[in-house]
Design a protein around this motif. Structure first.
Motif, PDB file in Angstrom:
ATOM      1  N   LEU A  71      13.747 -16.205  -0.268  1.00  0.00           N
ATOM      2  CA  LEU A  71      14.302 -15.034  -0.950  1.00  0.00           C
ATOM      3  C   LEU A  71      15.083 -14.116  -0.023  1.00  0.00           C
ATOM      4  O   LEU A  71      15.646 -13.112  -0.476  1.00  0.00           O
ATOM      5  CB  LEU A  71      13.175 -14.235  -1.615  1.00  0.00           C
ATOM      6  CG  LEU A  71      12.487 -14.911  -2.803  1.00  0.00           C
ATOM      7  CD1 LEU A  71      11.267 -14.118  -3.236  1.00  0.00           C
ATOM      8  CD2 LEU A  71      13.458 -15.054  -3.963  1.00  0.00           C
ATOM      9  N   GLY A  72      15.100 -14.430   1.267  1.00  0.00           N
ATOM     10  CA  GLY A  72      15.815 -13.586   2.207  1.00  0.00           C
ATOM     11  C   GLY A  72      15.205 -12.211   2.327  1.00  0.00           C
ATOM     12  O   GLY A  72      15.922 -11.195   2.384  1.00  0.00           O
ATOM     13  N   THR A  73      13.876 -12.146   2.390  1.00  0.00           N
ATOM     14  CA  THR A  73      13.185 -10.867   2.461  1.00  0.00           C
ATOM     15  C   THR A  73      12.037 -10.982   3.451  1.00  0.00           C
ATOM     16  O   THR A  73      11.926 -11.969   4.184  1.00  0.00           O
ATOM     17  CB  THR A  73      12.684 -10.448   1.066  1.00  0.00           C
ATOM     18  OG1 THR A  73      12.193  -9.122   1.119  1.00  0.00           O
ATOM     19  CG2 THR A  73      11.617 -11.385   0.537  1.00  0.00           C
ATOM     20  N   SER A  74      11.161  -9.992   3.486  1.00  0.00           N
ATOM     21  CA  SER A  74      10.067  -9.973   4.449  1.00  0.00           C
ATOM     22  C   SER A  74       8.776 -10.492   3.821  1.00  0.00           C
ATOM     23  O   SER A  74       8.624 -10.513   2.594  1.00  0.00           O
ATOM     24  CB  SER A  74       9.836  -8.547   4.961  1.00  0.00           C
ATOM     25  OG  SER A  74       9.376  -7.726   3.897  1.00  0.00           O
ATOM     26  N   VAL A  75       7.839 -10.882   4.674  1.00  0.00           N
ATOM     27  CA  VAL A  75       6.527 -11.312   4.200  1.00  0.00           C
ATOM     28  C   VAL A  75       5.826 -10.171   3.467  1.00  0.00           C
ATOM     29  O   VAL A  75       5.199 -10.374   2.416  1.00  0.00           O
ATOM     30  CB  VAL A  75       5.667 -11.822   5.367  1.00  0.00           C
ATOM     31  CG1 VAL A  75       4.221 -12.032   4.928  1.00  0.00           C
ATOM     32  CG2 VAL A  75       6.237 -13.129   5.918  1.00  0.00           C
ATOM     33  N   ALA A  76       5.956  -8.957   3.998  1.00  0.00           N
ATOM     34  CA  ALA A  76       5.322  -7.804   3.346  1.00  0.00           C
ATOM     35  C   ALA A  76       5.888  -7.600   1.948  1.00  0.00           C
ATOM     36  O   ALA A  76       5.139  -7.290   1.001  1.00  0.00           O
ATOM     37  CB  ALA A  76       5.536  -6.545   4.188  1.00  0.00           C
ATOM     38  N   SER A  77       7.198  -7.781   1.786  1.00  0.00           N
ATOM     39  CA  SER A  77       7.821  -7.633   0.468  1.00  0.00           C
ATOM     40  C   SER A  77       7.338  -8.716  -0.494  1.00  0.00           C
ATOM     41  O   SER A  77       7.079  -8.438  -1.673  1.00  0.00           O
ATOM     42  CB  SER A  77       9.345  -7.699   0.606  1.00  0.00           C
ATOM     43  OG  SER A  77       9.966  -7.618  -0.654  1.00  0.00           O
ATOM     44  N   VAL A  78       7.178  -9.932   0.010  1.00  0.00           N
ATOM     45  CA  VAL A  78       6.666 -11.023  -0.824  1.00  0.00           C
ATOM     46  C   VAL A  78       5.242 -10.727  -1.273  1.00  0.00           C
ATOM     47  O   VAL A  78       4.897 -10.889  -2.456  1.00  0.00           O
ATOM     48  CB  VAL A  78       6.726 -12.359  -0.056  1.00  0.00           C
ATOM     49  CG1 VAL A  78       5.897 -13.434  -0.764  1.00  0.00           C
ATOM     50  CG2 VAL A  78       8.157 -12.823   0.093  1.00  0.00           C
ATOM     51  N   ASN A  79       4.398 -10.291  -0.358  1.00  0.00           N
ATOM     52  CA  ASN A  79       3.010  -9.990  -0.709  1.00  0.00           C
ATOM     53  C   ASN A  79       2.919  -8.856  -1.719  1.00  0.00           C
ATOM     54  O   ASN A  79       2.089  -8.891  -2.639  1.00  0.00           O
ATOM     55  CB  ASN A  79       2.220  -9.644   0.546  1.00  0.00           C
ATOM     56  CG  ASN A  79       1.976 -10.859   1.433  1.00  0.00           C
ATOM     57  OD1 ASN A  79       1.974 -11.995   0.953  1.00  0.00           O
ATOM     58  ND2 ASN A  79       1.787 -10.636   2.720  1.00  0.00           N
ATOM     59  N   SER A  80       3.774  -7.865  -1.573  1.00  0.00           N
ATOM     60  CA  SER A  80       3.791  -6.755  -2.522  1.00  0.00           C
ATOM     61  C   SER A  80       4.227  -7.225  -3.897  1.00  0.00           C
ATOM     62  O   SER A  80       3.617  -6.872  -4.920  1.00  0.00           O
ATOM     63  CB  SER A  80       4.713  -5.648  -2.018  1.00  0.00           C
ATOM     64  OG  SER A  80       4.817  -4.602  -2.964  1.00  0.00           O
ATOM     65  N   ALA A  81       5.299  -8.039  -3.940  1.00  0.00           N
ATOM     66  CA  ALA A  81       5.790  -8.552  -5.228  1.00  0.00           C
ATOM     67  C   ALA A  81       4.753  -9.450  -5.883  1.00  0.00           C
ATOM     68  O   ALA A  81       4.581  -9.432  -7.110  1.00  0.00           O
ATOM     69  CB  ALA A  81       7.099  -9.314  -5.023  1.00  0.00           C
ATOM     70  N   LEU A  82       4.035 -10.236  -5.090  1.00  0.00           N
ATOM     71  CA  LEU A  82       3.003 -11.122  -5.639  1.00  0.00           C
ATOM     72  C   LEU A  82       1.875 -10.311  -6.272  1.00  0.00           C
ATOM     73  O   LEU A  82       1.406 -10.640  -7.369  1.00  0.00           O
ATOM     74  CB  LEU A  82       2.455 -12.023  -4.535  1.00  0.00           C
ATOM     75  CG  LEU A  82       1.341 -12.990  -4.955  1.00  0.00           C
ATOM     76  CD1 LEU A  82       1.814 -13.938  -6.033  1.00  0.00           C
ATOM     77  CD2 LEU A  82       0.833 -13.773  -3.737  1.00  0.00           C
ATOM     78  N   GLN A  83       1.453  -9.245  -5.604  1.00  0.00           N
ATOM     79  CA  GLN A  83       0.399  -8.419  -6.164  1.00  0.00           C
ATOM     80  C   GLN A  83       0.837  -7.753  -7.457  1.00  0.00           C
ATOM     81  O   GLN A  83       0.083  -7.688  -8.439  1.00  0.00           O
ATOM     82  CB  GLN A  83      -0.044  -7.358  -5.156  1.00  0.00           C
ATOM     83  CG  GLN A  83      -1.276  -6.585  -5.601  1.00  0.00           C
ATOM     84  CD  GLN A  83      -2.460  -7.494  -5.870  1.00  0.00           C
ATOM     85  OE1 GLN A  83      -2.859  -8.292  -5.007  1.00  0.00           O
ATOM     86  NE2 GLN A  83      -3.034  -7.416  -7.071  1.00  0.00           N
TER      87      GLN A  83
END
Length: 319
Positions: free
Chosen positions: A164-176
């Motif tokens: 997605l061209g983003t950060s791990v923190a952003s992925v974890n936030s979106a997943l939650q």
């Protein structure tokens, strides 16, 4: 196309087509759109194959990044694809007008045959269920992508961040946020597998009752809280009584001479219903996708949509 480079690309990517189609379907909710997205993914992948670096990502991870971008672009500015249960309250009027809403981009089923490998369908059916597909379409597109990539396809947070061209923190936030968004939806995990003997027996009895236009026999096979919905008609009914009253109306309107062809979609038992017309020919009337649990048939999504009929490749009439 042709030559060693093309052969290498095809050899390494062709086995991924079924799962890419399932992914694009989960994202887009329509068969033709999903197949177009897979074609576009393969075309973009082939064009950039010379720049692919196996040291940075596997072919599968890389190709899912391409597919995700294709789907997110396709979803820009589009309405979500609902089922009738996602639009309003249930009806208790079996004689309500059956007026289709052609302005709504309804969620479509995915015929199992489109995925090719029956074993792949078996492996994926839990995550392809129509109710789950409808719930996914309640989420914003990027959250939907993150949830599928992480929870269904089991990519790592780092891999999804790269896709997605983003950060791990952003992925974890979106997943939650995605998980929280699905928490209140009526998606249940206790449905039975399509090849379970109880499912086969229940569906066989349903077919016999339907072909006989036997409403009491149909009702006996239903769970108490059964749901019947009928896209593109925005109506839906809840409970055995309302289901039976509506089916009485159907048989009164369409007659009592029916034939059923078994099929499969979203890893669920699926029936194509043909009713006898005035010329004596049995013509395609609906495609019904059943959810069966231990207490009986819990959900029936009934499609009377030419686009859905074409996706299944069903005959218009029976000989």
């Amino acid at each position: 196309m042709g030559g060693p480079v093309d052969e290498d690309f095809t050899r390494k990517t062709a086995p991924l087509r079924p799962e890419l189609l399932a992914y694009c379907y989960r994202m887009l909710g329509a068969v033709d759109e999903a197949e177009d997205a897979v074609q576009e993914t393969m075309l973009r992948g082939w064009r950039s194959w010379s720049r692919y670096d196996p040291a940075r990502a596997s072919v599968r991870t890389w190709l899912y990044a391409v597919a995700t971008n294709v789907c997110l672009t396709a979803l820009e500015g589009r309405q979500r694809r609902p089922l009738p249960t996602g639009l309003g309250q249930s009806s208790d009027d079996p004689d309500a007008p059956l007026t289709p809403r052609l302005d709504v981009p309804w969620l479509q089923p995915l015929p199992d045959a489109r995925l090719g490998d029956p074993q792949f369908v078996v492996e994926q059916r839990g995550s392809l269920r129509l109710a789950l597909a409808a719930a996914l379409h309640l989420l914003p597109a990027r959250q939907r992508a993150v949830l599928i990539l992480r929870d269904v396809l089991r990519f790592t947070a780092a891999e999804v961040a790269g896709q997605l061209g983003t950060s791990v923190a952003s992925v974890n936030s979106a997943l939650q946020r995605a998980r929280d968004g699905l928490a209140g939806t009526p998606v249940r995990e206790d449905t039975l597998r399509a090849d379970d003997p109880q499912v086969r027996a229940t569906v066989d009895r349903y077919v016999r009752a339907f072909e006989a236009a036997d409403v009491p026999a149909l009702v006996r096979l239903l769970a108490d809280a059964v749901i019947l919905e009928m896209p593109p008609v925005p109506l839906w009914y809840a409970g055995r009584v309302n289901y039976g009253r509506f089916m009485s109306r159907v048989f009164a309107l369409r007659g009592r001479d029916w034939r059923i062809l078994p099929s499969g979609a979203n890893g669920q038992p699926t029936l194509a219903a043909y009713c006898r017309a005035e010329d004596g020919v049995h013509r395609l009337h609906t495609v019904q996708i059943l959810t069966v649990a231990t207490e009986g048939i819990r959900h029936n999504v009934v499609y009377q949509d030419p686009a859905v009929f074409r996706a299944f490749g069903l005959p218009d009439a029976l000989a």
